[in-house]
Design an enzyme around this catalytic site. Sequence first.
Site, mmCIF file in Angstrom:
data_model
loop_
_atom_site.group_PDB
_atom_site.id
_atom_site.type_symbol
_atom_site.label_atom_id
_atom_site.label_comp_id
_atom_site.label_asym_id
_atom_site.label_seq_id
_atom_site.Cartn_x
_atom_site.Cartn_y
_atom_site.Cartn_z
ATOM 1 N N HIS A 61 0.955 -1.123 -0.087
ATOM 2 C CA HIS A 61 -0.108 0.023 -0.051
ATOM 3 C C HIS A 61 0.808 1.078 -0.019
ATOM 4 O O HIS A 61 0.562 2.357 -0.728
ATOM 5 C CB HIS A 61 -0.964 -0.043 1.016
ATOM 6 C CG HIS A 61 -2.110 -1.047 1.115
ATOM 7 N ND1 HIS A 61 -2.332 -1.857 1.954
ATOM 8 C CD2 HIS A 61 -2.635 -1.406 0.148
ATOM 9 C CE1 HIS A 61 -3.478 -2.614 1.749
ATOM 10 N NE2 HIS A 61 -3.658 -2.328 0.397
ATOM 11 N N ASP A 154 -6.278 -0.252 -7.378
ATOM 12 C CA ASP A 154 -6.033 -1.524 -6.165
ATOM 13 C C ASP A 154 -6.848 -2.602 -6.800
ATOM 14 O O ASP A 154 -8.091 -2.828 -5.907
ATOM 15 C CB ASP A 154 -6.009 -1.026 -4.963
ATOM 16 C CG ASP A 154 -5.555 -1.728 -3.830
ATOM 17 O OD1 ASP A 154 -5.029 -2.984 -4.222
ATOM 18 O OD2 ASP A 154 -5.807 -1.574 -2.927
HETATM 19 N N1 SAM Z 1 -5.276 -4.093 -1.146
HETATM 20 C C1 SAM Z 1 -5.338 -5.356 -1.637
HETATM 21 C C2 SAM Z 1 -3.762 -5.836 -1.736
HETATM 22 O O1 SAM Z 1 -3.251 -5.430 -0.725
HETATM 23 O O2 SAM Z 1 -3.416 -6.645 -2.521
HETATM 24 C C3 SAM Z 1 -5.812 -5.467 -3.236
HETATM 25 C C4 SAM Z 1 -6.777 -6.254 -3.161
HETATM 26 S S1 SAM Z 1 -8.365 -5.313 -2.852
HETATM 27 C C5 SAM Z 1 -9.098 -6.013 -1.657
HETATM 28 C C6 SAM Z 1 -9.139 -5.429 -4.608
HETATM 29 C C7 SAM Z 1 -10.488 -5.044 -4.694
HETATM 30 O O3 SAM Z 1 -11.025 -4.694 -5.899
HETATM 31 C C8 SAM Z 1 -11.600 -5.868 -4.082
HETATM 32 O O4 SAM Z 1 -12.228 -5.696 -2.911
HETATM 33 C C9 SAM Z 1 -12.699 -6.030 -5.220
HETATM 34 O O5 SAM Z 1 -13.970 -6.148 -4.776
HETATM 35 C C10 SAM Z 1 -12.322 -5.006 -5.868
HETATM 36 N N2 SAM Z 1 -12.802 -4.955 -7.390
HETATM 37 C C11 SAM Z 1 -12.523 -5.947 -8.336
HETATM 38 N N3 SAM Z 1 -13.058 -5.865 -9.410
HETATM 39 C C12 SAM Z 1 -13.543 -4.306 -9.331
HETATM 40 C C13 SAM Z 1 -14.090 -3.415 -10.493
HETATM 41 N N4 SAM Z 1 -14.421 -3.941 -11.504
HETATM 42 N N5 SAM Z 1 -14.461 -2.239 -9.973
HETATM 43 C C14 SAM Z 1 -14.096 -1.914 -8.614
HETATM 44 N N6 SAM Z 1 -13.679 -2.472 -7.687
HETATM 45 C C15 SAM Z 1 -13.309 -3.899 -8.116
#
Ligand code: SAM
Length: 281
Positions: A61, A154
């Site tokens: 992050h 992210d």
């Molecule tokens: N912070 C994390 C890390 O340390 O690797 C990254 C993963 S973060 C939890 C990824 C997020 O992207 C998930 O919560 C998922 O729901 C979201 N996501 C996936 N596809 C998406 C889209 N098309 N639009 C918005 N968010 C999306």
Amino acid sequence: MNWFQENLHPTVGQTFEIDKILYEGRTAFQKVLIFENGRFGRVLALDGIVQTTEADEFIYHEMLAHVPLVGHGAAAHVLIIGGGDGGLLEEVLKHPVERVTMVEIDREVVDLCREYLPGICRTAFEDSRTDLIIADGTKFVAGTGERFDVIIVDSTDPVGPGKVLFEPPFYAGCRAILKKGGILATQNGVPFYQGAEFSAAAASIRSVFAHAGFFVVAVPTYAGGVMTLGWASQDTDLAAPDAGPLERAVARLDLDTRYYNAGVHQAAFALPGYVRDAAQG
Ligand code: SAM
């Protein structure tokens, strides 16, 4: 003994001992598992793939937030796509930004992370500068009338709901809503294991932006060597910043970080040969 087996890659995988399962369920978009591990603390997995852990989230992050924001130098309005755990949001809010719009597709991921992983988002969702929107990032980017200084993606890996976030129509949408001097930053996985996906995403981003490149970070839970983070812009070259001005900019911001610093920022743009080759497609 109970073990979590991650199956992100076809022929190799990593396992985590599960001390305790805190939550297991399915949202409208993905399977969610949150468990405790002796080394990493609380771990979030979506669709069987580790997203973030209490112990090493700061590494990923901090680099995904501070490299583009320091590189930009004067970001007032930032857009985050994805990032449901709030860890990136927390890092972005360390900067003197006016507003951070976060567009996450899955409200349940946000709610579960706030409940079970409060050490990652801390007070980021309560910050008056935060504007949380529950929507698909591609649709938001295509439809918004707002303009942003920095956009940070992210995302999950390029499978499931996150797949569209690695493709040219999404990148073109981002280009259209960046202000002059604006920068897009992306997560691009671990190229040693995800070389084909990395090359495809690199080709997509280059087809859309005048300037694009990558920087690297080593994150323990994203096993397989360095992970690549991407940047792109129409009019700003983020690569290879000069040491002096960078050090002064980082000192002025006085960020509370454990991985990021001016030296790491500069060194991250030195790409190993196999990464540079994969980035060329
Ligand atoms: N912070 C994390 C890390 O340390 O690797 C990254 C993963 S973060 C939890 C990824 C997020 O992207 C998930 O919560 C998922 O729901 C979201 N996501 C996936 N596809 C998406 C889209 N098309 N639009 C918005 N968010 C999306």
